[in-house]
Structure formats: structure tokens, C-alpha cells
Design an enzyme around this catalytic site. Structure first.
Site, PDB file in Angstrom:
ATOM      1  N   ASN A 110       0.964  -0.796   0.136  1.00  0.00           N
ATOM      2  CA  ASN A 110       0.218   0.134  -0.073  1.00  0.00           C
ATOM      3  C   ASN A 110       0.368   1.099   0.355  1.00  0.00           C
ATOM      4  O   ASN A 110       2.146   1.210   0.949  1.00  0.00           O
ATOM      5  CB  ASN A 110      -0.999  -0.070   1.424  1.00  0.00           C
ATOM      6  CG  ASN A 110      -1.779  -1.398   0.987  1.00  0.00           C
ATOM      7  OD1 ASN A 110      -1.996  -1.823  -0.137  1.00  0.00           O
ATOM      8  ND2 ASN A 110      -2.085  -1.384   2.571  1.00  0.00           N
ATOM      9  N   HIS A 127       6.049  -0.957  -2.844  1.00  0.00           N
ATOM     10  CA  HIS A 127       5.606   0.079  -3.329  1.00  0.00           C
ATOM     11  C   HIS A 127       5.249   1.727  -3.438  1.00  0.00           C
ATOM     12  O   HIS A 127       4.459   2.315  -3.623  1.00  0.00           O
ATOM     13  CB  HIS A 127       4.099  -0.199  -3.958  1.00  0.00           C
ATOM     14  CG  HIS A 127       3.851  -1.190  -5.146  1.00  0.00           C
ATOM     15  ND1 HIS A 127       2.694  -2.347  -4.920  1.00  0.00           N
ATOM     16  CD2 HIS A 127       5.079  -3.054  -5.236  1.00  0.00           C
ATOM     17  CE1 HIS A 127       2.889  -3.972  -5.651  1.00  0.00           C
ATOM     18  NE2 HIS A 127       4.108  -4.153  -5.496  1.00  0.00           N
ATOM     19  N   CYS A 135      12.476  13.390  -6.983  1.00  0.00           N
ATOM     20  CA  CYS A 135      13.493  14.163  -7.984  1.00  0.00           C
ATOM     21  C   CYS A 135      13.449  13.369  -9.195  1.00  0.00           C
ATOM     22  O   CYS A 135      14.051  12.231  -8.411  1.00  0.00           O
ATOM     23  CB  CYS A 135      14.148  15.056  -7.294  1.00  0.00           C
ATOM     24  SG  CYS A 135      15.048  16.057  -9.299  1.00  0.00           S
ATOM     25  N   CYS A 138      17.560  14.226  -9.768  1.00  0.00           N
ATOM     26  CA  CYS A 138      18.528  14.374  -8.908  1.00  0.00           C
ATOM     27  C   CYS A 138      18.110  13.396  -7.655  1.00  0.00           C
ATOM     28  O   CYS A 138      19.112  12.769  -7.032  1.00  0.00           O
ATOM     29  CB  CYS A 138      19.839  15.421  -8.091  1.00  0.00           C
ATOM     30  SG  CYS A 138      18.368  15.397  -6.942  1.00  0.00           S
ATOM     31  N   CYS A 175      12.726  20.955  -8.450  1.00  0.00           N
ATOM     32  CA  CYS A 175      13.951  20.359  -7.587  1.00  0.00           C
ATOM     33  C   CYS A 175      14.525  21.238  -7.810  1.00  0.00           C
ATOM     34  O   CYS A 175      14.049  22.229  -8.903  1.00  0.00           O
ATOM     35  CB  CYS A 175      14.173  18.999  -7.828  1.00  0.00           C
ATOM     36  SG  CYS A 175      16.025  18.469  -6.746  1.00  0.00           S
ATOM     37  N   CYS A 177      17.308  20.961  -7.877  1.00  0.00           N
ATOM     38  CA  CYS A 177      18.133  21.091  -9.368  1.00  0.00           C
ATOM     39  C   CYS A 177      17.420  21.535 -10.229  1.00  0.00           C
ATOM     40  O   CYS A 177      18.053  21.009 -11.141  1.00  0.00           O
ATOM     41  CB  CYS A 177      18.325  19.349  -8.784  1.00  0.00           C
ATOM     42  SG  CYS A 177      17.932  18.464 -10.440  1.00  0.00           S
ATOM     43  N   GLY A 212      -5.350  -9.055   2.856  1.00  0.00           N
ATOM     44  CA  GLY A 212      -5.581  -8.045   1.982  1.00  0.00           C
ATOM     45  C   GLY A 212      -5.593  -8.308   0.538  1.00  0.00           C
ATOM     46  O   GLY A 212      -5.268  -6.720  -0.174  1.00  0.00           O
ATOM     47  N   ASN A 238      -8.089 -12.808   4.666  1.00  0.00           N
ATOM     48  CA  ASN A 238      -9.185 -11.834   3.430  1.00  0.00           C
ATOM     49  C   ASN A 238     -10.581 -12.614   2.905  1.00  0.00           C
ATOM     50  O   ASN A 238     -10.874 -14.093   3.703  1.00  0.00           O
ATOM     51  CB  ASN A 238      -8.313 -12.588   1.974  1.00  0.00           C
ATOM     52  CG  ASN A 238      -8.800 -11.890   0.624  1.00  0.00           C
ATOM     53  OD1 ASN A 238      -9.987 -11.498   0.178  1.00  0.00           O
ATOM     54  ND2 ASN A 238      -7.550 -10.631   0.066  1.00  0.00           N
ATOM     55  N   PRO A 239     -11.623 -11.638   2.788  1.00  0.00           N
ATOM     56  CA  PRO A 239     -12.854 -12.620   2.724  1.00  0.00           C
ATOM     57  C   PRO A 239     -13.105 -13.691   1.657  1.00  0.00           C
ATOM     58  O   PRO A 239     -13.906 -14.384   1.600  1.00  0.00           O
ATOM     59  CB  PRO A 239     -13.546 -10.831   2.557  1.00  0.00           C
ATOM     60  CG  PRO A 239     -13.157  -9.908   1.794  1.00  0.00           C
ATOM     61  CD  PRO A 239     -11.736 -10.518   2.741  1.00  0.00           C
TER      62      PRO A 239
END
Ligand code: NAD
Ligand code: ZN
Length: 275
Positions: A110, A127, A135, A138, A175, A177, A212, A238-239
């Protein structure tokens, strides 16, 4: 009471290292829609917008530029999801397990920061997260608090509505830079973050709770197999049945907020009775 919960609580109470793997379903009861069970949320975000089309960074920017009015609708919905999302009883139960010394790490797919908000620690965000920006030039990473995230959405919505956006660069902050900042989440087709730490956590787990996740997004979906291969007891919360159900030793059929608080309470009972 369900004897399976007792069996799992026994395992957790006796284990040195418990690891949790969470997916989008962990956040569903916080109002963050999942990708793969849109049947639960007809008319919801991923019913109206195609995650496959806008799941890549290029796909998302192309969508926003080429269909600005739909883009505005999408950004407003996403903004509202982030504005409203709060940890639920399942997130809090994991924090309590951790404080009781019975949860080593949380590996999550998540990007919503809800585990942190619930006070959990040692979270591996495979993730990435919207609570950080990166950025693209850089590589500088900066924390983004909730108010700043909502403000960034609002500014994008205003720009798209003003017809001033001919190029994706106009939507994003810069940024120092000169490079563009993007949210530090992992889009489809991009490399996951902290995979080594996640694999190490999985291999060292005595118990892994998988909550999940549909088990179809790789490489996250390999982690339960890694854990089981190294001897872990595997529990699914989990359902519904998933790709991972067949390898789980115990399947707890229910939601995160429905199952995890009762499980954590049972673990605490066991720990209290051995003191
Ligand atoms: P998924 O959307 O593919 O599957 C969701 C799973 O959660 C399903 O198996 C469903 O049965 C289960 N589920 C639904 N409601 C639940 C509940 N209340 N309690 C427990 N389980 C429930 O999710 P995935 O496997 O995580 O893959 C989706 C990908 O999209 C991930 O890579 C993730 O990064 C991203 N994503 C993230 C979020 C988020 O950050 N909250 C939301 C949507 C998608
Ligand atoms: Zn930079």
C-alpha cells in the site's frame, strides 16, 4: 468462537518473528478502494477509471493531459480518498501486536501510509508511498505530509482546469536541481523498493500473516512462498479466495477490521497468561 483464530493466536504467541504482508484490501475499510474486487464498490474509483491505463507513470500523465476533465474528476476522487482515509481497527490491532513484541515487520504494497499513521514501525513499503516525493533528475527524496499532498492535488486540479497544461512538466513541482518531483510510489512496470529487506523478512518469519492481497502482483506475491519455503506458518486474512489461499496453512475468511482485532486480543490473552 472460531477454533482457527485460536490456532493462529497460539502460533503467534509462541513465535519469535511474525511478519505481516498487506495489500490493498488492508485499506479497503479505511475507504481506499482496491483494484481487483471492484464488485464491492460499484461506481467506485477503479470502476470508473482503468487502473491498467493510468497505472503507469507515463499513462497517468498522458491521461491527465489528453483528457483534462476526466483527469480533474480522477484527481478530485483520489484527493478525497487521501483526505478521508484513517487507520481502522485492523491497523491498530497490528500496532498493538507490535507493542506486545509479537510483530517484527510489516511488508506492505500500500502507498497510503496508513500503517505509519496507526503507529506501526518497521514497515517495508514495497510500492513506495504518497507520503514522499522523489526528484526524477537527482533522486532527492522528501517527506510529504497529508496537508502538502492535498495541496499538491489541489494545485494540479486548478492547473488542469485552466487549460494551461500542454506538457506534464507544468503539472509537477520542481526540485532545486531543476528536475521534476513525482510522488515516490511504484507505478506499474517500475522496480519495487526495498525488495531485499522484504525477502529477508519473509525468509526469517516463523509466522506470516497475509492480509488483503490478491496475490497477483509480482514480486510481492512471491513473498508468502519464500516464507513458507523457509518454514513459516502461513495465515491468510481475506474475505475471498485468492491466488495465495492454496499455500496458506490457515485461512481466516473475513475482513482486516473484522479479523485482526480479535486475533490480537487472543494473542494478548495468551501472553498475559504466561507471565
Ligand atoms: P488487489 O486490489 O489486487 O486485491 C485486493 C484484495 O483484498 C482482494 O483479494 C480482496 O478480496 C481483498 N479484500 C477486499 N476487502 C478486504 C478487506 N476489507 N479486508 C481484507 N481483504 C480485503 O490488491 P493488491 O494485491 O494489494 O494489489 C493491488 C496493487 O495496487 C498493489 O500493488 C498496490 O500497491 C496498489 N494499490 C494500493 C492501494 C493502497 O495503497 N491502499 C489501493 C489500491 C491499489
Ligand atoms: Zn533534484
Amino acid at each position: 468462537m472460531d477454533p482457527r483464530i485460536d490456532r493462529v493466536a497460539d502460533r503467534i504467541a509462541a513465535a519469535e518473528r511474525v511478519v505481516v504482508l498487506t495489500g490493498a484490501g488492508m485499506s479497503a475499510e479505511s475507504g481506499v478502494p482496491t483494484f481487483r474486487d471492484s464488485g464491492r464498490d460499484p461506481g467506485g474509483l477503479w470502476d470508473r477509471f482503468d487502473a491498467d491505463e493510468i497505472g503507469t507513470a507515463g499513462g497517468l500523465l498522458g491521461f491527465l493531459i489528453s483528457k483534462p476533465w476526466e483527469g480533474i474528476e480522477f484527481l478530485k476522487d483520489l484527493r478525497d480518498v487521501f483526505a478521508a482515509a484513517q487507520p481502522h481497527a485492523g491497523h491498530i490491532a497490528l500496532t498493538e501486536l507490535q507493542r506486545a513484541g509479537r510483530l517484527d515487520a510489516i511488508v506492505t504494497q500500500n502507498v497510503d501510509g496508513l500503517h505509519q499513521q496507526a503507529g506501526s514501525e518497521r514497515i517495508i513499503e514495497l510500492h513506495g508511498t504518497f507520503a514522499r516525493r522523489r526528484c526524477v533528475l537527482c533522486g532527492l527524496r522528501e517527506a510529504v505530509d497529508r496537508a502538502s499532498l492535498l495541496d499538491a492535488f489541489d494545485r494540479m486540479i486548478v492547473k488542469l482546469g485552466s487549460y494551461m497544461v500542454a506538457h506534464p512538466a507544468h503539472l509537477l513541482d520542481r526540485c532545486v536541481c531543476g528536475g521534476l518531483f513525482r510522488p515516490d510510489f511504484v507505478a506499474f512496470g517500475e522496480a519495487v523498493q526495498d525488495l531485499d529487506a522484504a525477502v529477508e523478512a519473509a525468509r526469517s518469519a516463523e509466522v506470516m500473516i497475509v492480509c488483503g492481497t490478491s496475490g497477483v502482483v509480482y514480486p510481492a506475491a512471491t513473498l508468502p512462498g519464500e516464507a513458507r519455503g523457509a518454514g513459516a506458518f502461513l495465515v491468510e486474512v481475506n474475505p475471498d479466495d485468492t491466488e495465495l489461499s492454496a499455500v496458506a496453512h490457515e485461512r481466516l475468511r473475513g475482513t482486516a477490521a473484522g479479523v485482526l482485532p480479535g486475533l490480537a486480543a487472543r494473542v494478548r490473552q495468551r501472553l498475559a497468561s504466561v507471565v
